[in-house]
Design a protein around this motif. Structure first.
Motif, PDB file in Angstrom:
ATOM      1  N   SER A 468       0.839  -1.195   0.000  1.00 22.13           N
ATOM      2  CA  SER A 468       0.000   0.000   0.000  1.00 22.13           C
ATOM      3  C   SER A 468       0.874   1.246   0.000  1.00 22.13           C
ATOM      4  O   SER A 468       2.099   1.177   0.167  1.00 22.13           O
ATOM      5  CB  SER A 468      -0.940   0.006   1.215  1.00 22.13           C
ATOM      6  OG  SER A 468      -0.170   0.032   2.419  1.00 22.13           O
ATOM      7  N   SER A 469       0.226   2.371  -0.209  1.00 17.64           N
ATOM      8  CA  SER A 469       0.925   3.650  -0.154  1.00 17.64           C
ATOM      9  C   SER A 469      -0.058   4.732   0.240  1.00 17.64           C
ATOM     10  O   SER A 469      -1.279   4.610   0.042  1.00 17.64           O
ATOM     11  CB  SER A 469       1.553   3.989  -1.522  1.00 17.64           C
ATOM     12  OG  SER A 469       0.560   4.215  -2.491  1.00 17.64           O
ATOM     13  N   LEU A 470       0.493   5.793   0.812  1.00 16.14           N
ATOM     14  CA  LEU A 470      -0.313   6.944   1.213  1.00 16.14           C
ATOM     15  C   LEU A 470       0.411   8.207   0.773  1.00 16.14           C
ATOM     16  O   LEU A 470       1.609   8.377   1.038  1.00 16.14           O
ATOM     17  CB  LEU A 470      -0.512   6.961   2.740  1.00 16.14           C
ATOM     18  CG  LEU A 470      -1.215   8.201   3.311  1.00 16.14           C
ATOM     19  CD1 LEU A 470      -2.657   8.287   2.805  1.00 16.14           C
ATOM     20  CD2 LEU A 470      -1.171   8.181   4.843  1.00 16.14           C
ATOM     21  N   THR A 471      -0.326   9.078   0.088  1.00 17.36           N
ATOM     22  CA  THR A 471       0.212  10.362  -0.357  1.00 17.36           C
ATOM     23  C   THR A 471      -0.610  11.475   0.268  1.00 17.36           C
ATOM     24  O   THR A 471      -1.851  11.476   0.177  1.00 17.36           O
ATOM     25  CB  THR A 471       0.152  10.491  -1.889  1.00 17.36           C
ATOM     26  OG1 THR A 471       0.888   9.419  -2.480  1.00 17.36           O
ATOM     27  CG2 THR A 471       0.736  11.815  -2.345  1.00 17.36           C
ATOM     28  N   VAL A 472       0.077  12.429   0.904  1.00 11.77           N
ATOM     29  CA  VAL A 472      -0.602  13.613   1.444  1.00 11.77           C
ATOM     30  C   VAL A 472       0.175  14.836   0.981  1.00 11.77           C
ATOM     31  O   VAL A 472       1.397  14.777   0.765  1.00 11.77           O
ATOM     32  CB  VAL A 472      -0.696  13.581   2.978  1.00 11.77           C
ATOM     33  CG1 VAL A 472      -1.534  12.413   3.452  1.00 11.77           C
ATOM     34  CG2 VAL A 472       0.690  13.547   3.617  1.00 11.77           C
TER      35      VAL A 472
END
Length: 991
Positions: A468-472
């Motif tokens: 998974s990945s998270l971009t903010v």
């Protein structure tokens, strides 16, 4: 900001396939591996894009259609949303969009102000990929309601080592008449990195020139009215009832009559320069710094030479086609009482577009799996007039007052003009039409200059986990759009030819005769064996100086729109299993606040001057007025994408997103404009104005997408997709009838006014209720100090067989202009203003099939897009009522046959777009304008002489297809553009 993963590997053990098949393979991988619905086009090799024009490459993608200017792809429509509602980015950065439309347009007053991006400004050789995002993504800049199109260019550290290419092409445009038969295209790209692969530089440059010709036809306007009792307006028929009318409109039916018909030929030159420099530095393995500069300049000029047959009315014969909802006049014939003029306006139009973009990017892997990305750029686009006098358009109305009778026949679908001349009165008396018959009328200029500045900064942090990945992050965009406009009009010999034959007197040898009809190969054309051409920027100063006692009538405006957009976003992606099958989920949210401030400084009109029977001039007071306005709004834009591999080769995906599309800057200006009438209002003349609206909201769309994609070979797949867009805040063209600037109407025919008295005299005498008679009588009432009886006596004294000779009419309109009086009623304008007043649904299907037949080298790529909307235009609608309909909706299809083997590479492509509505509520009768269906064949063939040296041949629009536009119904021809094939022969060397 990286918009899509680079599919080319730097590993020396990986073989990167080049050529057509390799490009399609990479594009297919992007489609399969992306979140949501994404299509792509990849370069076939370094410096080699599938088409020489980016827009023409994009049209090969499902759901994408293009607008052409002079036969070249210019702007795109995606899923029914026009050019202004598709966001274009360069390496993820919002591009500025300043474009003054003048070249190849119908009129000369195109001021610009949209968000449209013109792809013809960029050379395709410098592009590595085009990525079309059809579903919303929270990490993308907002504004792409139809799609966000990212233009990806080369980065040196992506392909370590040294490589380059040089290409040269010779272009032959078969439409060219007076330019160079062969023009060059040259491009070069070089990329280098040091041995440590920590420092790299890439350079790109391109130059191209194209000379072409454009035979066109047009009608200035159609006047649509309703027949109350089966008759037509009294101004169109002879007062004695002698006008022959065939297939007259039925009681209650709409009928349409053209103002004129025009033939044109244009000599067009386009010169384009592109350049890009990229420097990358990787001081440590976890930090990459990139600086880049992009430059583009596109200069175009057009010299247009026109022949016009305009109608003084009344007519002697009218034939209507009344099979449809509108009875359309398809044949008109008019006997002139004496001679009137054939118009030969000369126009020089030129624009220069420039793009400058300076950017910086830092990508820092702070921790294992954690990367900080900073991207910033400052970009400017400028567009403006560039003719030798500094104008966007310089145009001089000249004419030959030798026309005894004329007609036009539209039954072929195009205007077939005919006329009979007599030059014994106001001509040179030699019995033939030549430059010695020409007299000057008016000189006009139009100048528009735009500047669009974009400063943008984007900061984001990306966490990468096992699956998974998270971009903010956040994004701030500050834009300023500035537009200056100036128009002038100067009386020369006047519309009535106060000084016949003065063109040769004051500008000897500047105007030459030529055969205009000889330049049409496809479109049917009437009598135009003798027409005239001149450089308008040479003719205008000579005639203007000769009539220096006649003042200019300038009108200016200065518009500024400042728009700031602040955004926060987050997007989460996870890979896993769904019902035991590999699946991927992508979800995001974007919050934006937008502020708009608009300011205008505009000229204030003092009155409308009646110059001749159907010619008017908006006079300016010299005063300037400051107007301002503002708007603000905020949006929460979610998106969610789900993809599952149903089988090893079958992918199913579904997406929901909310997107917005901001309206064009021209609609956000604070200005108000009053236009001149197209004929006296009492005789059915229509008067329009416009007022913009800084408080407009963007269009909001809830988007649903479903698709199935079957990948059954290395470069083969079949896909079917369905999309549905529910859109709010559509921009309707609200038309409100109201007065502007206190202007009065001297043509109203109201009782007790001069025009009312003139109508009474016309009725008493039983003469034609024509524009010429009305103007003459009102002018005579003025000339006789308001004495109606004296004016009537003078009018009657000049009647010959119940009609005024044209020579006397010309004498009066030369001697007098009619100004409004205090007892004239206020003039009512149909004022158009953009408003958020509609909702609509757009839905459709996208079908695609790409297949290669094993190792034979043969293959094909085909797609078909069906687009539908829930609101259509009614051609029988009342011309006094506004209509709303969705513009740009049309089905499209593409088929490309491919062969690539043994060093040969060939593509034969066919692209088709169905008829579509391009504009609504046009002019005073609120009509729609339609572009008819168009299909084009293109061919591209190349041969690898060696591994480094390639020769190529291209044929664009092989069969020379033409474009046709109509007004309200197909019988109302509006614009015809004859296009011709063009060919490129080239060579490319890779090192």
């Amino acid at each position: 900001m990286a918009m899509a993963q680079d599919d080319e590997a730097a590993d020396d053990d990986v073989i990167v396939i080049t050529g057509i098949r390799g490009a399609l393979d990479r594009a297919m991988d992007v489609k399969r591996n992306s979140n949501g619905v994404v299509d792509a086009i990849s370069a076939e090799d370094i410096g080699k894009f599938p088409d020489t024009n980016l827009a023409e490459s994009l049209q090969r993608i499902t759901g994408v259609s293009i607008n052409r200017v002079n036969g070249e792809g210019s702007e795109i429509t995606v899923r029914g949303f026009g050019p202004g509602f598709n966001l274009v980015t360069l390496n993820g950065r919002t591009l500025p969009t300043a474009e003054v439309s003048a070249i190849g347009q119908r009129g000369n007053y195109g001021a610009g102000g949209g968000r449209n991006f013109d792809f013809s400004n960029l050379a395709s050789e410098g592009v590595s990929a085009l990525e079309v995002y059809k579903t919303g993504q929270s990490i993308l800049p907002s504004g792409g309601l139809g799609a966000t199109v990212n233009i990806a260019t080369r980065r040196p550290l992506d392909t370590p080592g040294a490589e380059g290419t040089v290409a040269i092409k010779a272009m032959m445009d078969t439409s060219n008449e007076n330019g160079d038969d062969i023009t060059p295209e040259i491009s070069g790209l070089y990329s280098w990195t040091d041995d440590s692969e920590r420092f790299g530089v890439s350079l790109f440059g391109a130059y191209s020139r194209r000379d072409s010709g454009a035979p066109t036809m047009q009608v200035n306007d159609w006047i649509v009215q309703r027949s109350e009792d089966g008759t037509i307006g009294s101004g169109y028929v002879r007062g004695d009832g002698s006008t022959q009318i065939t297939n007259a409109p039925a009681a209650g039916q709409l009928y349409a009559i053209p103002q004129d018909s025009r033939y044109d030929f244009s000599d067009i030159t386009r010169e384009r320069i592109n350049g890009q420099a990229v420097v990358q530095f990787r001081p440590m393995d976890t930090l990459t710094l990139t600086g880049d500069y992009t430059f583009a300049r596109n200069e175009s000029d057009e010299q247009r030479y026109e022949q016009t047959n305009w109608f003084a009315t009344p007519f002697d014969q009218i034939i209507f086609d009344n099979d449809g909802p509108v009875a359309t006049a398809v044949f008109l014939q008019e006997n002139n009482d004496g001679t009137k003029d054939i118009g030969f306006e000369q126009t020089y139009r030129a624009t220069k577009d420039e793009l400058d973009s300076l950017g910086f990017n830092a990508e820092w892997e702070i921790t294992e799996g954690g990367t900080l990305v900073l991207d910033a750029h400052t970009s400017t686009a400028e567009s403006g007039g560039n003719d030798p006098l500094g104008n966007t358009a310089t145009f001089v109305a000249i004419g030959a007052p030798v026309n005894v009778q004329h007609s036009v026949d539209f039954r072929s679908g195009y205007p077939i003009q005919d006329y009979t001349i007599d030059d014994s009165g106001k001509g040179n008396g030699n019995g033939m039409l030549d430059a010695g018959d020409l007299g000057s009328q008016v000189g006009r200029t139009s100048a528009s200059n735009m500047k669009h500045e974009v400063d943008e900064i984007d900061l984001r942090y990306v966490w990468e986990f096992d699956n998974s990945s998270l971009t903010v992050g956040g994004n701030y965009r500050d834009t300023t759009m500035t537009r200056n406009t100036r128009t002038t009009q100067q009386d020369l010999g006047s519309w009535g030819f106060a000084n016949p034959q003065d063109v040769e007197q004051f500008a000897p040898g500047v105007v030459e005769s030529y055969c205009l009809s000889c330049l049409f190969d496809d479109l049917p054309v009437g009598k135009a064996e003798t027409a005239f051409r001149a450089d308008a920027t040479e003719l205008y100063p000579l005639l203007s100086a000769a009539y220096s006692q006649n003042s200019l009538n300038p009108s200016t405006s200065y518009d500024v729109v400042e728009e700031t957009i602040a955004a926060l976003f987050a997007q989460f992606q996870m890979e896993g299993e769904f019902l035991g099958r590999p699946a991927r989920l992508n979800a995001g949210i974007r919050y934006e606040e937008t502020e708009v401030n608009s300011a205008t400084e505009q000229s204030v009109p003092s009155g409308i001057l009646w110059l001749a029977d159907n010619d008017f001039l908006v006079q300016q007071s010299g005063d300037l007025q400051d107007v301002s306005g503002e708007g603000e709004y905020d949006h929460l834009l979610p998106n969610i994408d789900f993809q599952v591999d149903v089988t090893e080769n079958l992918v199913a995906r579904g997406s929901y997103s909310k997107t917005i599309g901001r309206v064009g800057y021209g609609s956000l200006f604070a200005s108000t404009t009053a236009n001149a009438p197209n004929r006296p209002t009492v005789l059915g003349g229509q008067v329009t104005g416009s007022s913009q609206n800084p408080g407009l909201l963007p269009l909001e769309s809830d988007n649903f997408d479903l698709s199935l994609e079957y990948y059954y070979g290395d470069t083969s797949y079949v896909s079917v997709g369905y999309f549905d867009k529910n859109v709010r805040n559509f921009i309707g063209t609200g038309v409100v009838d109201r007065n502007l600037f206190g202007l009065r109407d001297q043509t109203s025919g109201a009782a007790g006014t001069r025009s009312g008295d003139a109508l009474d005299i016309i009725g008493d005498l039983g003469v034609d209720a024509s524009e010429a008679n009305l103007f003459t009588l009102v002018a005579l009432i003025d000339a006789n100090g308001g004495n109606r009886a004296a004016a009537q006596a003078e009018f009657e004294a000049n009647l010959v067989n119940g009609a005024l000779p044209q020579s006397y009419v010309d004498q009066i309109l030369t001697a007098y202009d009619v100004s409004p009086a205090s007892d004239d009623p206020l003039l009512t304008f149909a004022v158009q203003q953009p408003i958020n007043n509609r909702e609509g649904n757009i839905n459709g299907w996208e079908l695609a099939w790409q297949h290669f037949f094993g190792d034979t080298g043969f293959g094909f790529a085909a797609n078909y897009t069906i687009v539908d909307g829930d609101v259509d235009l009614d051609p029988a609608s009342d011309p006094n009522e506004n209509q709303f309909a969705l513009v740009g909706l049309s089905d499209t299809a593409n088929f490309t046959a491919i062969y690539e083997n043994y060093g040969f590479s060939a593509r034969l492509a066919y692209n088709w777009r169905d008829t579509f509505l391009s504009a609504t509520n046009q002019t005073g009768d609120r009509s729609g304008v339609y572009v008819e269906d168009y299909g084009q064949f293109d061919l591209n063939v190349s041969y690898d002489v060696t591994d480094q040296f390639v020769v190529s041949f291209e044929a664009i629009n092989m069969t020379g297809e033409d474009q046709r536009t109509y007004h309200r119904v197909p019988e109302q021809f509006y614009y015809g553009y004859e296009l011709s094939p063009r060919y490129n022969i080239g060579a490319r060397y890779r090192f």
